[in-house]
Structure formats: structure tokens, C-alpha cells
Scaffold this motif. Structure first.
Motif, PDB file in Angstrom:
ATOM      1  N   UNK A  32       0.749  -1.244  -0.015  1.00  0.00           N
ATOM      2  CA  UNK A  32      -0.057   0.016   0.028  1.00  0.00           C
ATOM      3  C   UNK A  32       0.706   1.279   0.214  1.00  0.00           C
ATOM      4  N   UNK A  33       2.158   1.087   0.552  1.00  0.00           N
ATOM      5  CA  UNK A  33       3.077   2.370   0.465  1.00  0.00           C
ATOM      6  C   UNK A  33       3.689   2.627  -0.852  1.00  0.00           C
ATOM      7  N   UNK A  34       3.552   1.756  -1.729  1.00  0.00           N
ATOM      8  CA  UNK A  34       4.442   1.724  -2.909  1.00  0.00           C
ATOM      9  C   UNK A  34       3.682   2.933  -3.767  1.00  0.00           C
ATOM     10  N   UNK A  35       4.616   3.660  -4.606  1.00  0.00           N
ATOM     11  CA  UNK A  35       4.063   4.570  -5.479  1.00  0.00           C
ATOM     12  C   UNK A  35       3.566   3.820  -6.726  1.00  0.00           C
ATOM     13  N   UNK A  36       3.839   2.852  -7.190  1.00  0.00           N
ATOM     14  CA  UNK A  36       3.244   2.036  -8.340  1.00  0.00           C
ATOM     15  C   UNK A  36       3.267   0.534  -8.050  1.00  0.00           C
ATOM     16  N   UNK A  37       2.138  -0.011  -8.164  1.00  0.00           N
ATOM     17  CA  UNK A  37       1.831  -1.441  -7.882  1.00  0.00           C
ATOM     18  C   UNK A  37       1.116  -1.925  -9.399  1.00  0.00           C
ATOM     19  N   UNK A  38       1.853  -2.759 -10.213  1.00  0.00           N
ATOM     20  CA  UNK A  38       1.061  -3.486 -11.241  1.00  0.00           C
ATOM     21  C   UNK A  38       1.247  -4.653 -11.169  1.00  0.00           C
ATOM     22  N   UNK A  39      -0.095  -5.307 -11.556  1.00  0.00           N
ATOM     23  CA  UNK A  39      -0.331  -6.871 -11.451  1.00  0.00           C
ATOM     24  C   UNK A  39      -0.853  -7.336 -12.815  1.00  0.00           C
ATOM     25  N   UNK A  40      -0.090  -8.365 -13.213  1.00  0.00           N
ATOM     26  CA  UNK A  40      -0.513  -9.001 -14.585  1.00  0.00           C
ATOM     27  C   UNK A  40      -1.095 -10.208 -14.414  1.00  0.00           C
ATOM     28  N   UNK A  41      -2.536 -10.439 -14.356  1.00  0.00           N
ATOM     29  CA  UNK A  41      -3.083 -11.819 -13.871  1.00  0.00           C
ATOM     30  C   UNK A  41      -4.178 -12.129 -14.417  1.00  0.00           C
ATOM     31  N   UNK A  42      -4.676 -13.283 -14.468  1.00  0.00           N
ATOM     32  CA  UNK A  42      -6.119 -13.512 -15.183  1.00  0.00           C
ATOM     33  C   UNK A  42      -7.335 -13.437 -13.958  1.00  0.00           C
ATOM     34  N   UNK A  43      -6.702 -13.224 -12.852  1.00  0.00           N
ATOM     35  CA  UNK A  43      -7.996 -13.009 -11.927  1.00  0.00           C
ATOM     36  C   UNK A  43      -7.854 -11.827 -11.097  1.00  0.00           C
ATOM     37  N   UNK A  44      -8.669 -11.345 -10.301  1.00  0.00           N
ATOM     38  CA  UNK A  44      -8.577 -10.118  -9.496  1.00  0.00           C
ATOM     39  C   UNK A  44      -8.269 -10.954  -8.071  1.00  0.00           C
ATOM     40  N   UNK A  45      -6.988 -10.884  -8.005  1.00  0.00           N
ATOM     41  CA  UNK A  45      -6.382 -11.713  -6.767  1.00  0.00           C
ATOM     42  C   UNK A  45      -6.360 -10.528  -5.661  1.00  0.00           C
ATOM     43  N   UNK A  46      -5.725 -11.095  -4.521  1.00  0.00           N
ATOM     44  CA  UNK A  46      -5.817 -10.102  -3.355  1.00  0.00           C
ATOM     45  C   UNK A  46      -4.695  -9.096  -3.441  1.00  0.00           C
ATOM     46  N   UNK A  47      -3.628  -9.289  -4.423  1.00  0.00           N
ATOM     47  CA  UNK A  47      -2.652  -8.619  -4.600  1.00  0.00           C
ATOM     48  C   UNK A  47      -3.112  -7.435  -5.859  1.00  0.00           C
ATOM     49  N   UNK A  48      -3.942  -8.203  -6.773  1.00  0.00           N
ATOM     50  CA  UNK A  48      -4.482  -7.123  -7.649  1.00  0.00           C
ATOM     51  C   UNK A  48      -5.428  -6.041  -7.041  1.00  0.00           C
ATOM     52  N   UNK A  49      -6.065  -6.427  -6.088  1.00  0.00           N
ATOM     53  CA  UNK A  49      -7.062  -5.554  -5.310  1.00  0.00           C
ATOM     54  C   UNK A  49      -6.420  -4.355  -4.989  1.00  0.00           C
ATOM     55  N   UNK A  50      -5.130  -4.404  -4.486  1.00  0.00           N
ATOM     56  CA  UNK A  50      -4.114  -3.116  -4.002  1.00  0.00           C
ATOM     57  C   UNK A  50      -3.572  -2.778  -4.937  1.00  0.00           C
ATOM     58  N   UNK A  51      -3.570  -2.980  -6.516  1.00  0.00           N
ATOM     59  CA  UNK A  51      -2.919  -2.533  -7.524  1.00  0.00           C
ATOM     60  C   UNK A  51      -3.581  -1.211  -8.196  1.00  0.00           C
ATOM     61  N   UNK A  52      -2.538  -0.396  -8.691  1.00  0.00           N
ATOM     62  CA  UNK A  52      -2.843   0.734  -9.277  1.00  0.00           C
ATOM     63  C   UNK A  52      -3.153   0.346 -10.890  1.00  0.00           C
ATOM     64  N   UNK A  53      -2.847  -0.488 -11.438  1.00  0.00           N
ATOM     65  CA  UNK A  53      -3.167  -1.169 -12.551  1.00  0.00           C
ATOM     66  C   UNK A  53      -3.094  -2.676 -12.672  1.00  0.00           C
ATOM     67  N   UNK A  54      -4.087  -3.095 -13.307  1.00  0.00           N
ATOM     68  CA  UNK A  54      -4.252  -4.534 -13.451  1.00  0.00           C
ATOM     69  C   UNK A  54      -4.428  -4.958 -14.932  1.00  0.00           C
ATOM     70  N   UNK A  55      -3.387  -5.787 -15.292  1.00  0.00           N
ATOM     71  CA  UNK A  55      -3.222  -6.087 -16.800  1.00  0.00           C
ATOM     72  C   UNK A  55      -3.831  -7.334 -16.970  1.00  0.00           C
ATOM     73  N   UNK A  56      -4.760  -7.499 -17.873  1.00  0.00           N
ATOM     74  CA  UNK A  56      -5.168  -9.028 -18.310  1.00  0.00           C
ATOM     75  C   UNK A  56      -4.418  -9.661 -19.333  1.00  0.00           C
TER      76      UNK A  56
END
Length: 365
Positions: A32-56
Motif C-alpha cells: 500500500x505504500x508503493x508509488x506504483x503497483x502493477x499486477x499481470x493476472x487472469x484473476x482479481x487476486x488479493x494483490x490485484x485488489x491493491x494495485x494501481x493497474x491490473x493487466x489482463x
């Protein structure tokens, strides 16, 4: 931690740190303290929920693939690889649904490099150090030029392979190829030997053996043991009902412990360690010795949204990243964690001591 060297951005590809990392509360604060969090995933995971961008990304059947990856895990100790010289190539089976906004994982990094104006050096290794089977193979990708296809990247990664990729492609169902590989004599000047009972290992064992855990075992009488599920890999598969079942990771206990404490299968309890607490669903398993609890990792939710009967509990919340970590690898303790059981009504949650009187270190061979 603040200060020079603090990580400001994180790109997560093919992982779910919030479910996999130990010390989940600290991981939650850090992401949560990151300036940028990007997750590449096929699902809305717990990490993706915190991300600024989620790439499918595209799904497995929407991309070409070879057995290159399962062959390569032998270099990292996960398995010993295929027992026979098997190889296969599979083209993409289906296209993504019309109108889908998806890319392959590698295309994301290609796009970032192109916008940054930087090239991508690639190094493929076939083992490490003197155990390497072959010298590394390197090449450079230039994102300022035409974007390659996935098949082209596969061709580059297979250049120089013992069985040419074009021959592998001739067998749609894969094939066990002939092999004349032999273990060669040791190289001149190589006098390496396996060192049994290396001094650093013995020194560390002596420290562990000298620990006095009796006080903590009084307050935390159970030991939490890790386990895996046959039909899931870490947190992947929880969204697939045929794999995940009811979607929880039970706290398996010896039935005698459950009976003595006054619980029944399906009861919800709180497990507390010196570092954190989770809710868990009790289930009996006769193979476990009394005084132990066994739970799978990769379940639960982000802190603050727990639903133990729907998503299970995250065992990472019971471990600490800065206490009891291995001095060589830095990996924290994630097994044999002292815990206690908390329930709404007062019950006898004590257990017989796990350890009888032990000989001193000098008494042991």
C-alpha cells in the motif's frame, strides 16, 4: 522501510504476494505504500485488489507453448525434470473472445521497454556454476524495431537445443526422443566432494538445539505445520470450484485434540501466534500427531476483509519476516509455528507437552 534503496514500484507477473509472502500484515502495509503497483493476472487476486493497474493476460490455451518451462525447473530444485527426454510444442488452441482487451505477459514488458527507449538483454541458463550443463545462451531484443511473435521468441529460446524445435513440432502429441547422453568423467583438476556435516550447518544445529522453548510452549501449546493441496498451486485455482471445493483451507487437527477441547468439525476458531491471528475452520485428521495443526498456505483475504467460511485464513499472518529467519537465505520461519486456539467459550485448550526431556547437545553423536 524508508530511506535510500526503498522500493518504490513493483510489477507482479504470475504471482500473488499478498497470499504467498509471510508476515501478511507487513506485506499489506508495504504494498500500500508503493508509488506504483502493477499486477499481470487472469484473476482479481488479493494483490490485484491493491494495485494501481491490473493487466489482463491471455489464458494458457490462447498462446503457443512448449515443454521448455517444466524441463527447466530441474535447474532450480523444484523437481528433477522429466524422467525421459520428452518434448512437445502446442500452438494456440483458441483465440481470445472477440472484443477482449488482453495481451501476453511478455508484451507488457516489451511495451515498457519501448517507451523507455531501452533494449532487453536475455540470458538463458542451463544450470548454475560448475553444475551447468551448457554455457548460457544470450541475445538482445530491440523494442524500437518490429515486435516479434510469441512463436519467434520460442524459436530464439530453443536455438542450439539438442532436438531442433522444428522436429519437436512434427509430433502434435509430444514425443520421447532418443538420447545418447552419458555422465562424463570428472574434469581434470576437479576434486570436489560432498561435505557431510559442514561446520556452519553443525554450528546452526547447535544453536537450534540449545533453544529453550518451554515457556512459549506453555502459552502457545500447538504447532502449526504447513501442507499442500493436491489440486491447487499456492493461491491459484481458488476460483475454480472443481479444484477448490468449498474454498477454504481447514485447520486440520488430531480428532482427540478436537474432542478434548470441546469442538466439532466445522467450528470456527481463532489461531494466534506471537506475531498475529487468523480465523480458521476446524477439521479432524487422524494422521496428525496430537498438539499439531496443519493448514495450507495461499488462502484468505487481505487484512480487514476476512471471511473464514468462504475464503479460509492466510497463514502468512502468523509468521514474521524479521524473526527466526534463516541466516543464509533470509527465508523466515514458516513451519512449526507456535500457536494457541481461542474460542468464544472458555475451554481446555492446553495440550500435553510436545517434547519430552531432551539430552544435551554433548550427549548426542
Amino acid at each position: 522501510m524508508p530511506g535510500p534503496g526503498q522500493v518504490k514500484a513493483l510489477i507482479v507477473a504470475g504471482g500473488n504476494p499478498m497470499m504467498a509472502w509471510p508476515d501478511q500484515n507487513k506485506a499489506f502495509d508495504a504494498l500500500n505504500a508503493l508509488d506504483l503497483l502493477v499486477t499481470i493476472d487472469t484473476e482479481m487476486t488479493a494483490t490485484a485488489e491493491l494495485s494501481h493497474y491490473v493487466v489482463a493476460p491471455k489464458l494458457t490455451l490462447e498462446t503457443p507453448m512448449t515443454t521448455y518451462m517444466p524441463e527447466g525447473v530441474k535447474y532450480y530444485g523444484t523437481t528433477r525434470g522429466f524422467p525421459e527426454p520428452y518434448g512437445a510444442y502446442t500452438p494456440a488452441i483458441v483465440d481470445p473472445p472477440e472484443g477482449s482487451d488482453v495481451i501476453e505477459d511478455w508484451e507488457f514488458f516489451w511495451g515498457v521497454a519501448k517507451r523507455m527507449g531501452t533494449q532487453i538483454p536475455v540470458s538463458l541458463r542451463y544450470g548454475n556454476g560448475p553444475q551447468a550443463e551448457h554455457a548460457p545462451m544470450t541475445f538482445t531484443l530491440d523494442p524500437s524495431g518490429p515486435k516479434p511473435s510469441t512463436d519467434r521468441l520460442i524459436e530464439l529460446s530453443c536455438e542450439g537445443s539438442r532436438i531442433p524445435l522444428e522436429r519437436v513440432k512434427q509430433y502434435p502429441d509430444g514425443y520421447i526422443f532418443e538420447s545418447d547422453q552419458r555422465v562424463l568423467p570428472r574434469e581434470p583438476g576437479n576434486d570436489d566432494r560432498l561435505e557431510l556435516a559442514a561446520p556452519p550447518m553443525i554450528e546452526e544445529l547447535a544453536i537450534v538445539f540449545s533453544e529453550d522453548n518451554r515457556a512459549i510452549e506453555v502459552e502457545y501449546p500447538f504447532r502449526l505445520l504447513p501442507r499442500r493441496m493436491n489440486n491447487m498451486l499456492n493461491s491459484f485455482g481458488r476460483q475454480i470450484a472443481k479444484l477448490a471445493g468449498d474454498g477454504v483451507n481447514p485447520a486440520y487437527m488430531n480428532p482427540a485434540d478436537i474432542l478434548r477441547i470441546g469442538l466439532v468439525d466445522g467450528d470456527c476458531v481463532r489461531l494466534r501466534s506471537p506475531h498475529g491471528e487468523i480465523e480458521a475452520i476446524v477439521k479432524g485428521e487422524g494422521a496428525l500427531r496430537p498438539g499439531t495443526i496443519s493448514m495450507s498456505h495461499g488462502f484468505g483475504t487481505n487484512p480487514g476483509s476476512d471471511r473464514p467460511r468462504q475464503t479460509g485464513g492466510n497463514t502468512g499472518r502468523l509468521s514474521a519476516s524479521d524473526d527466526g529467519y534463516d541466516p543464509v537465505t533470509g527465508i523466515p520461519r514458516m513451519g512449526s509455528i507456535p500457536v494457541k486456539i481461542l474460542v468464544d467459550e472458555p475451554v481446555n485448550t492446553s495440550v500435553p507437552p510436545l517434547h519430552q526431556a531432551r539430552p544435551t547437545w554433548s550427549d548426542r553423536d
